[in-house]
Every structure is written in structure tokens, then in C-alpha cells.
Design a protein around this motif. Structure first.
Motif, PDB file in Angstrom:
ATOM      1  N   ALA A 105       7.545   2.191  -5.281  1.00 28.61           N
ATOM      2  CA  ALA A 105       7.864   0.831  -5.332  1.00 28.61           C
ATOM      3  C   ALA A 105       7.608   0.417  -3.825  1.00 28.61           C
ATOM      4  N   LEU A 106       7.963   1.305  -2.897  1.00 31.01           N
ATOM      5  CA  LEU A 106       7.997   1.108  -1.430  1.00 31.01           C
ATOM      6  C   LEU A 106       6.334   0.996  -1.003  1.00 31.01           C
ATOM      7  N   ALA A 107       5.453   1.918  -1.597  1.00 35.39           N
ATOM      8  CA  ALA A 107       4.054   1.834  -1.104  1.00 35.39           C
ATOM      9  C   ALA A 107       3.557   0.386  -1.030  1.00 35.39           C
ATOM     10  N   PRO A 108       3.338  -0.728  -1.934  1.00 34.06           N
ATOM     11  CA  PRO A 108       2.979  -1.919  -1.966  1.00 34.06           C
ATOM     12  C   PRO A 108       3.845  -2.530  -0.876  1.00 34.06           C
ATOM     13  N   ILE A 109       4.973  -2.241  -0.487  1.00 31.37           N
ATOM     14  CA  ILE A 109       5.569  -3.039   0.632  1.00 31.37           C
ATOM     15  C   ILE A 109       4.692  -2.574   1.849  1.00 31.37           C
ATOM     16  N   PHE A 110       4.655  -1.337   2.259  1.00 27.84           N
ATOM     17  CA  PHE A 110       3.967  -0.975   3.419  1.00 27.84           C
ATOM     18  C   PHE A 110       2.655  -1.492   3.682  1.00 27.84           C
ATOM     19  N   VAL A 111       1.872  -1.662   2.288  1.00 35.09           N
ATOM     20  CA  VAL A 111       0.758  -2.117   2.476  1.00 35.09           C
ATOM     21  C   VAL A 111       0.604  -3.581   3.038  1.00 35.09           C
ATOM     22  N   LEU A 112       1.826  -4.288   2.528  1.00 37.60           N
ATOM     23  CA  LEU A 112       1.905  -5.886   2.656  1.00 37.60           C
ATOM     24  C   LEU A 112       2.215  -5.849   4.318  1.00 37.60           C
ATOM     25  N   TRP A 113       2.963  -4.739   4.973  1.00 36.97           N
ATOM     26  CA  TRP A 113       3.248  -4.828   6.337  1.00 36.97           C
ATOM     27  C   TRP A 113       2.219  -4.346   7.257  1.00 36.97           C
ATOM     28  N   PHE A 114       1.618  -3.208   6.879  1.00 34.06           N
ATOM     29  CA  PHE A 114       0.359  -2.802   7.801  1.00 34.06           C
ATOM     30  C   PHE A 114      -1.010  -2.995   7.162  1.00 34.06           C
ATOM     31  N   GLY A 115      -0.973  -3.469   6.214  1.00 29.73           N
ATOM     32  CA  GLY A 115      -2.251  -3.994   5.494  1.00 29.73           C
ATOM     33  C   GLY A 115      -3.112  -2.824   4.892  1.00 29.73           C
ATOM     34  N   TYR A 116      -4.378  -2.781   4.801  1.00 29.53           N
ATOM     35  CA  TYR A 116      -5.096  -1.401   4.195  1.00 29.53           C
ATOM     36  C   TYR A 116      -5.568  -0.516   5.433  1.00 29.53           C
ATOM     37  N   SER A 117      -4.734  -0.827   6.475  1.00 23.57           N
ATOM     38  CA  SER A 117      -4.973   0.464   7.405  1.00 23.57           C
ATOM     39  C   SER A 117      -4.630   1.819   7.253  1.00 23.57           C
ATOM     40  N   LEU A 118      -4.891   2.866   8.215  1.00 22.15           N
ATOM     41  CA  LEU A 118      -4.445   4.051   7.907  1.00 22.15           C
ATOM     42  C   LEU A 118      -2.965   4.236   8.009  1.00 22.15           C
ATOM     43  N   TRP A 119      -2.115   3.534   8.700  1.00 23.33           N
ATOM     44  CA  TRP A 119      -0.862   3.628   8.909  1.00 23.33           C
ATOM     45  C   TRP A 119       0.056   3.293   7.597  1.00 23.33           C
ATOM     46  N   SER A 120      -0.424   2.412   6.833  1.00 24.05           N
ATOM     47  CA  SER A 120       0.545   2.151   5.564  1.00 24.05           C
ATOM     48  C   SER A 120       0.175   3.363   4.764  1.00 24.05           C
ATOM     49  N   LYS A 121      -0.515   4.354   4.716  1.00 29.01           N
ATOM     50  CA  LYS A 121      -0.631   5.675   4.026  1.00 29.01           C
ATOM     51  C   LYS A 121       0.100   6.529   4.797  1.00 29.01           C
ATOM     52  N   ILE A 122       0.164   6.649   6.150  1.00 29.81           N
ATOM     53  CA  ILE A 122       0.720   7.579   6.867  1.00 29.81           C
ATOM     54  C   ILE A 122       2.293   7.350   6.686  1.00 29.81           C
ATOM     55  N   VAL A 123       2.717   6.051   6.493  1.00 27.21           N
ATOM     56  CA  VAL A 123       4.252   5.749   6.448  1.00 27.21           C
ATOM     57  C   VAL A 123       4.713   6.419   4.999  1.00 27.21           C
ATOM     58  N   VAL A 124       3.875   6.038   4.004  1.00 25.02           N
ATOM     59  CA  VAL A 124       4.312   6.720   2.743  1.00 25.02           C
ATOM     60  C   VAL A 124       4.457   8.230   2.974  1.00 25.02           C
TER      61      VAL A 124
END
Length: 250
Positions: A105-124
Motif C-alpha cells: 500500500a505504501l509503495a505507490p506513495i513512494f513512486v508518487l514522491w520519488f517517481g520511477y527513480s532508483l530511490w522509490s525502490k530503495i525506500v521500500v
């Protein structure tokens, strides 16, 4: 001989399950839904250049950066909570709360914040690996022998000396237990992040193959993810063995 004695039953069980899977998949006859193990291996070999060169390095980088950040902040926070009751009371409930929210549920929010960059996946990945490292290390620090600490205090030992001589060695087994859990969870975190938003990586490739109804192509990167997690686990077990010889780990 020692290896077979230790892992023989596990290997036999895995081979039995693979045989049952192979026979069942062949009888089912729909490889786009349930491919057989041999079909998955064949597809993995066909896609080796794409997976190993194009996607595995991206996923591995996410896992390693996420684990490194979790190690630095997790161990740091566990030591801080151990030293300060105020910090423990403030942060420990937040640690528990962070694990009650589904990562998916949180992963899409991180994509929204960080875009499709490496950091959205790193935060997850950090969110899913931070907890076991922090909690296990904290429990290890608190499990130090109180009588030994009091004896050293009576002999004039400083808090720093007690930490390095008693508390840190006591925390190491717990730390490695948490790290073993974290390295396997890092595979899940990286895959979830890539599944929901990425342009490369093993999780992204598996999702792309699903849209093409390529069952073996979906399983091939999953097998590679699993093997990566196993290798990381074995690496941590090896590090534990060489750094804790005094514990006589077998």
C-alpha cells in the motif's frame, strides 16, 4: 559427507517437490499458467543475457543500497534506544507501527514522491529490512549479562569499556539473526518496488512477461531473485561464522 548429512533430507525434499511439479505441470498442459521446472530453466537460459546484464544488476543495486542504509540507521538507532529510555519510548512504538502498514500500500506513495527513480525502490527496501535489524540488535544489547556488567563496574570499568567488552559481543548473535532475515526481505522489497513502478529490474521484467502470458518468463526472474536471496543469506552466515569463532558455530 558432512554436507550430505546436514542437508541431505532438504535436498531430497526439494527434488521430490520438483518432480511432482514437473509431472503436474505436464499433465495440466497450460505452460502459460503453470510452466514446469524444466521449461522455466530453459526460459532462464534463453533470457540469460537480458536478465543477467540488463535487470539483475539494477535489482542487486537496490538491495545492497537498501541493506546498507538499514544497517547504518538500524544499528545506530538500536544503540541510541539502548542508551536512552526517552529515545526508546519515542521510537520503539513507531517501529512497531511501521510494520502494521502493508508495504504494497505504501509503495505507490513512494513512486508518487520519488517517481520511477532508483530511490522509490530503495525506500521500500529500507522500510522492509530496517525493522528486523533494529529490533534484533536492540534486544541483543539489552540481553547482556547484568551481573557481568556490575562486576566490571565494581572493578572501575567505564561505560565505553562495558559496551565494547560485554554489550556488543552479547548483541552480535542477535544482530546476525536480524541481518539474515533482512537480506531475504530485501529481495521482496526490491521486487515489490520494481513491480509497481520501474523501467528495469527483475520485478519489472516478471510483470512485463505476465502481460505477454509467458508463464516461464514470469517464473525465470523469480527463480533468479530467490537464488540471489539464498546467496546473500549464505554470505551473512559465512560472515557470522568467521567473526564469531568464539561462539563455536557449526
Amino acid at each position: 559427507m558432512t554436507f550430505l548429512k546436514k542437508y541431505g533430507l532438504s535436498i531430497l525434499l526439494v527434488l521430490l517437490l520438483l518432480v511432482v511439479w514437473e509431472i503436474g505441470a505436464r499433465l495440466y498442459g497450460k505452460p502459460f499458467i503453470l510452466p514446469s521446472p524444466l521449461q522455466i530453466v530453459d526460459r532462464l537460459w534463453e533470457l540469460r543475457s537480458v536478465l543477467f546484464v540488463g535487470h539483475l544488476p539494477s535489482t542487486s543495486l537496490i538491495m545492497l543500497i537498501g541493506l546498507l542504509l538499514s544497517l547504518v540507521f538500524g544499528v545506530g538507532l538500536s544503540i541510541w534506544m539502548h542508551k536512552s529510555d526517552i529515545v526508546r519510548k519515542a521510537f520503539f512504538p513507531l517501529l512497531i507501527a511501521s510494520q502494521t502498514i502493508p508495504i504494497i500500500a505504501l509503495a505507490p506513495i513512494f513512486v508518487l514522491w520519488f517517481g520511477y527513480s532508483l530511490w522509490s525502490k530503495i525506500v521500500v527496501t529500507v522500510l522492509i529490512t530496517f525493522f528486523p535489524i533494529t529490533v534484533n540488535t536492540f534486544d541483543g544489547l539489552r540481553s547482556a549479562d547484568i551481573h557481568l556488567k556490575e562486576t566490571l563496574q565494581a572493578m572501575g570499568a567505564t561505560k565505553r569499556q562495558i559496551f565494547y567488552k560485554v554489550e556488543l559481543p552479547s548483541a552480535l548473535p542477535h544482530f546476525y539473526s536480524g541481518l539474515k532475515v533482512a537480506v531475504t526481505l530485501s529481495v521482496i522489497g526490491a521486487a515489490i518496488g520494481e513491480w509497481l513502478g520501474a523501467d528495469k529490474g527483475l520485478g519489472y521484467f516478471s510483470r512485463r512477461m505476465m502481460t505477454q502470458f509467458d508463464g516461464a518468463g514470469v517464473f525465470a526472474p523469480i527463480v533468479l531473485l530467490s537464488l540471489t536471496g539464498i546467496m546473500l543469506f549464505l554470505l551473512v552466515a559465512w560472515l557470522e561464522k568467521i567473526t564469531m569463532k568464539w561462539r563455536n558455530i557449526k
